[in-house]
Design an enzyme around this catalytic site. Structure first.
Site, PDB file in Angstrom:
ATOM      1  N   ARG A 160      -1.796  27.290   7.458  1.00 49.42           N
ATOM      2  CA  ARG A 160      -2.264  27.788   8.789  1.00 49.42           C
ATOM      3  C   ARG A 160      -2.488  29.244   8.794  1.00 49.42           C
ATOM      4  O   ARG A 160      -2.082  29.989   7.932  1.00 49.42           O
ATOM      5  CB  ARG A 160      -1.663  27.148  10.117  1.00 49.42           C
ATOM      6  CG  ARG A 160      -0.157  27.202   9.860  1.00 49.42           C
ATOM      7  CD  ARG A 160       0.602  27.814  10.935  1.00 49.42           C
ATOM      8  NE  ARG A 160       0.024  28.875  11.489  1.00 49.42           N
ATOM      9  CZ  ARG A 160       0.331  30.095  11.375  1.00 49.42           C
ATOM     10  NH1 ARG A 160       1.140  30.701  10.292  1.00 49.42           N
ATOM     11  NH2 ARG A 160      -0.176  31.044  11.888  1.00 49.42           N
ATOM     12  N   GLY A 161      -3.371  29.800   9.595  1.00 48.89           N
ATOM     13  CA  GLY A 161      -3.437  31.268   9.850  1.00 48.89           C
ATOM     14  C   GLY A 161      -4.779  31.284   9.250  1.00 48.89           C
ATOM     15  O   GLY A 161      -5.205  30.728   7.855  1.00 48.89           O
ATOM     16  N   ALA A 162      -6.012  32.164   9.732  1.00 51.43           N
ATOM     17  CA  ALA A 162      -7.246  32.136   9.063  1.00 51.43           C
ATOM     18  C   ALA A 162      -7.015  32.404   7.648  1.00 51.43           C
ATOM     19  O   ALA A 162      -7.711  31.932   6.989  1.00 51.43           O
ATOM     20  CB  ALA A 162      -7.927  33.026  10.040  1.00 51.43           C
TER      21      ALA A 162
ATOM     22  N   ARG B 216     -10.895  22.039  10.305  1.00 48.30           N
ATOM     23  CA  ARG B 216     -10.812  22.858  11.434  1.00 48.30           C
ATOM     24  C   ARG B 216     -11.991  23.615  11.525  1.00 48.30           C
ATOM     25  O   ARG B 216     -12.567  24.222  10.607  1.00 48.30           O
ATOM     26  CB  ARG B 216      -9.672  23.778  11.387  1.00 48.30           C
ATOM     27  CG  ARG B 216      -8.238  22.992  11.359  1.00 48.30           C
ATOM     28  CD  ARG B 216      -7.049  23.852  11.387  1.00 48.30           C
ATOM     29  NE  ARG B 216      -6.569  24.382  12.597  1.00 48.30           N
ATOM     30  CZ  ARG B 216      -5.762  25.253  12.988  1.00 48.30           C
ATOM     31  NH1 ARG B 216      -5.046  25.817  12.013  1.00 48.30           N
ATOM     32  NH2 ARG B 216      -5.654  25.278  14.223  1.00 48.30           N
TER      33      ARG B 216
ATOM     34  N   GLN C 236       4.244  28.706  16.801  1.00 48.04           N
ATOM     35  CA  GLN C 236       4.030  29.225  15.737  1.00 48.04           C
ATOM     36  C   GLN C 236       4.883  30.627  15.831  1.00 48.04           C
ATOM     37  O   GLN C 236       5.352  31.066  14.961  1.00 48.04           O
ATOM     38  CB  GLN C 236       2.333  29.759  15.433  1.00 48.04           C
ATOM     39  CG  GLN C 236       1.694  28.662  14.854  1.00 48.04           C
ATOM     40  CD  GLN C 236       0.958  27.864  16.043  1.00 48.04           C
ATOM     41  OE1 GLN C 236       1.333  27.957  17.179  1.00 48.04           O
ATOM     42  NE2 GLN C 236      -0.169  27.355  15.699  1.00 48.04           N
TER      43      GLN C 236
ATOM     44  N   ASP D 166      -8.887  34.625  14.163  1.00 45.22           N
ATOM     45  CA  ASP D 166      -9.535  33.690  13.746  1.00 45.22           C
ATOM     46  C   ASP D 166     -10.990  33.717  13.289  1.00 45.22           C
ATOM     47  O   ASP D 166     -11.687  33.288  12.586  1.00 45.22           O
ATOM     48  CB  ASP D 166      -9.350  32.116  14.313  1.00 45.22           C
ATOM     49  CG  ASP D 166      -7.934  31.910  14.277  1.00 45.22           C
ATOM     50  OD1 ASP D 166      -7.193  32.376  15.049  1.00 45.22           O
ATOM     51  OD2 ASP D 166      -7.461  31.234  13.384  1.00 45.22           O
TER      52      ASP D 166
ATOM     53  N   ASN E 287      -8.727  34.379  18.925  1.00 43.60           N
ATOM     54  CA  ASN E 287      -7.131  33.946  18.368  1.00 43.60           C
ATOM     55  C   ASN E 287      -6.430  32.982  19.107  1.00 43.60           C
ATOM     56  O   ASN E 287      -6.951  32.442  19.980  1.00 43.60           O
ATOM     57  CB  ASN E 287      -6.535  35.537  18.581  1.00 43.60           C
ATOM     58  CG  ASN E 287      -5.269  35.705  17.532  1.00 43.60           C
ATOM     59  OD1 ASN E 287      -5.304  34.880  16.278  1.00 43.60           O
ATOM     60  ND2 ASN E 287      -4.498  35.786  18.073  1.00 43.60           N
ATOM     61  N   LYS E 288      -5.441  32.769  18.895  1.00 46.12           N
ATOM     62  CA  LYS E 288      -4.596  31.777  19.345  1.00 46.12           C
ATOM     63  C   LYS E 288      -4.432  31.824  20.883  1.00 46.12           C
ATOM     64  O   LYS E 288      -4.328  32.746  21.387  1.00 46.12           O
ATOM     65  CB  LYS E 288      -3.032  31.803  18.759  1.00 46.12           C
ATOM     66  CG  LYS E 288      -2.018  30.867  19.280  1.00 46.12           C
ATOM     67  CD  LYS E 288      -2.584  29.301  19.148  1.00 46.12           C
ATOM     68  CE  LYS E 288      -2.790  28.860  17.688  1.00 46.12           C
ATOM     69  NZ  LYS E 288      -3.480  27.697  17.606  1.00 46.12           N
TER      70      LYS E 288
HETATM   71  O1  MRU Z   1      -3.603  27.455  14.743  1.00 46.28           O
HETATM   72  P1  MRU Z   1      -3.157  28.465  13.907  1.00 46.28           P
HETATM   73  O2  MRU Z   1      -1.544  28.260  13.689  1.00 46.28           O
HETATM   74  O3  MRU Z   1      -3.855  28.402  12.511  1.00 46.28           O
HETATM   75  O4  MRU Z   1      -3.344  29.950  14.589  1.00 46.28           O
HETATM   76  C1  MRU Z   1      -3.163  30.921  13.834  1.00 46.28           C
HETATM   77  C2  MRU Z   1      -3.688  32.075  14.648  1.00 46.28           C
HETATM   78  O5  MRU Z   1      -4.170  32.062  15.711  1.00 46.28           O
HETATM   79  C3  MRU Z   1      -3.344  33.530  13.940  1.00 46.28           C
HETATM   80  O6  MRU Z   1      -3.212  34.651  14.569  1.00 46.28           O
HETATM   81  C4  MRU Z   1      -4.932  33.988  13.296  1.00 46.28           C
HETATM   82  O7  MRU Z   1      -5.134  32.662  12.352  1.00 46.28           O
HETATM   83  C5  MRU Z   1      -4.665  35.125  12.443  1.00 46.28           C
HETATM   84  S1  MRU Z   1      -3.604  34.547  10.951  1.00 46.28           S
HETATM   85  C6  MRU Z   1      -3.427  36.454  10.062  1.00 46.28           C
END
Ligand code: MRU
Length: 374
Positions: free
Chosen positions: A54-56, A97, A206, A247, A257-258
């Site tokens: 996970r994470g972009a 996703r 997270q 993201d 973002n999250k």
């Molecule tokens: O749902 P996730 O855990 O994939 O969400 C991740 C985030 O929101 C991060 O802040 C974002 O992807 C940046 S990661 C470098």
């Protein structure tokens, strides 16, 4: 030593010994630090959807590797049939996703590479070899980009600074040292003493599970807080700057973002705390002008009603579970990318940064709408 989030095992296409992906199983952190092997496209889609990876930026790298899983045994095909097969693989991975644009960026990069090779007269074997090069280039590029953003962002961190972050935008969200956490790692290497407040980040935690684990592993002083405490610690004057990842960022500078990031940005503005976003240019969607156009993933209600390993909400309760929100550009002090800091982002500055990175902005929608709150 930073944690290795994911890697391809098996250097080049090899019919006899197909390669595969090893990745940290992030849903088990921090209690268990184990790796899983991902050997097929459906397994990769599942790993991305479940947030095993996970994470972009990490999702983008995983997508490149996912393409390899889908085409590594296809070198015998005629180029046209191979490209058609590749389209199917790309479509399957793209459904994993919807929000992190790095997924689509990486898939498009892989597809374009295959098309360019085919157009230049390559046979199936050559196209598959080129896709291996491309996926590994995405992986290596992400590692370099993280380091560069870390160096640029560290200049904004003073010795003794106290920072706040939301979700996890660290090494475990990339193939390198992270985005929002990269400046913290570089600042530490430079001998600066820093402290970080990590929002726990409901509902999948997270921040509590991954950021707290990662920063402690790196020897950075971290304090875990509930999401609702972020405004409180800012009001107490205990936060010098906020650093978050993203993201998807629009040409107008709106930042997705999250879920919860928008509230953190509002609190930061209310307390005159600088709000920085750290993200590679691959997170900028050059086709979107406004945050309103970003598709926001909605997750299963059980992620909210069944936290902590047991049911925590009444049976039958209605649930709304957006996984992301959009912070309007007006609340963003700066976006740190691999080509530099974009202060107070707007369309002209975003387009200039993209061009510095060799990307041509391609807005496809009229500029009629703005992000919530803007
Ligand atoms: O749902 P996730 O855990 O994939 O969400 C991740 C985030 O929101 C991060 O802040 C974002 O992807 C940046 S990661 C470098």
């Amino acid at each position: 030593m930073h944690i290795e989030t994911l890697r391809w095992v098996g250097e080049r296409p090899d019919q006899a010994r197909p390669g595969y992906v090893r990745m940290v199983e992030q849903t088990r952190l921090p209690l268990e630090h184990i790796e899983i092997e991902v050997r097929s496209v459906p397994e990769m889609v599942d790993a991305i959807y479940r947030l095993a990876v996970r994470g972009a930026p990490a999702i983008g790298v995983a997508a490149g590797f996912g393409v390899l899983l889908g085409i590594q045994d296809q070198a015998h095909r005629e180029p046209e049939a191979l490209l058609e097969h590749l389209d199917g693989v790309v479509e399957t991975l793209a459904a994993a996703r919807p929000t992190a644009v790095n997924l689509f960026w990486a898939l498009e990069r892989m597809r374009e590479r295959a098309r360019a090779e085919a157009q230049a007269g390559a046979d199936g074997e050559r196209i598959v070899a080129a896709l291996f090069e491309e996926a590994l280039a995405i992986y290596e590029g992400d590692r370099r980009t993280c380091r560069r953003m870390g160096e640029i962002g560290a200049e904004l961190i003073a010795d003794g600074a106290s920072l706040l972050t939301h979700c996890n935008a660290g090494a475990l969200a990339t193939a390198g040292i992270g985005t929002a956490l990269a400046p913290m790692y570089v600042a530490k290497e430079q001998g600066k003493r820093i402290h970080v407040f990590a929002d726990e980040t409901r509902p999948l935690l997270q921040g509590a599970r991954i950021t707290a684990f990662e920063l402690m592993h790196a020897g950075i002083d971290v304090t875990l807080i509930t999401d609702g405490s972020a405004a409180r610690v800012m009001s107490e004057g205990r936060v010098d700057a906020v650093f978050v990842g993203s993201d998807r960022i629009t040409l107008g500078g709106d930042v997705c973002n999250k879920i919860g990031t928008y509230g953190v940005a509002l609190a930061a503005q209310a307390h005159s705390v600088p709000f920085y976003v750290v993200a590679p240019l691959s997170t900028v969607d050059p086709s979107l002008l406004s945050g309103r156009e970003i598709p926001i993933e909605e997750r299963a209600p059980e992620e909210i009603t069944e936290g902590l390993g047991r049911r925590i909400a009444p049976e039958g309760v209605a649930v709304y579970a957006p996984a992301f929100d959009v912070t309007p550009a007006e609340l963003v002090s700066g976006i740190i990318t691999e080509v530099g800091l974009i202060e107070r982002p707007d369309r002209a500055k975003m387009e200039a940064a993209l061009r510095r990175g060799g990307i041509e902005p391609t807005p496809s929608k009229p500029e009629e709408s703005r992000a919530p709150g803007s």
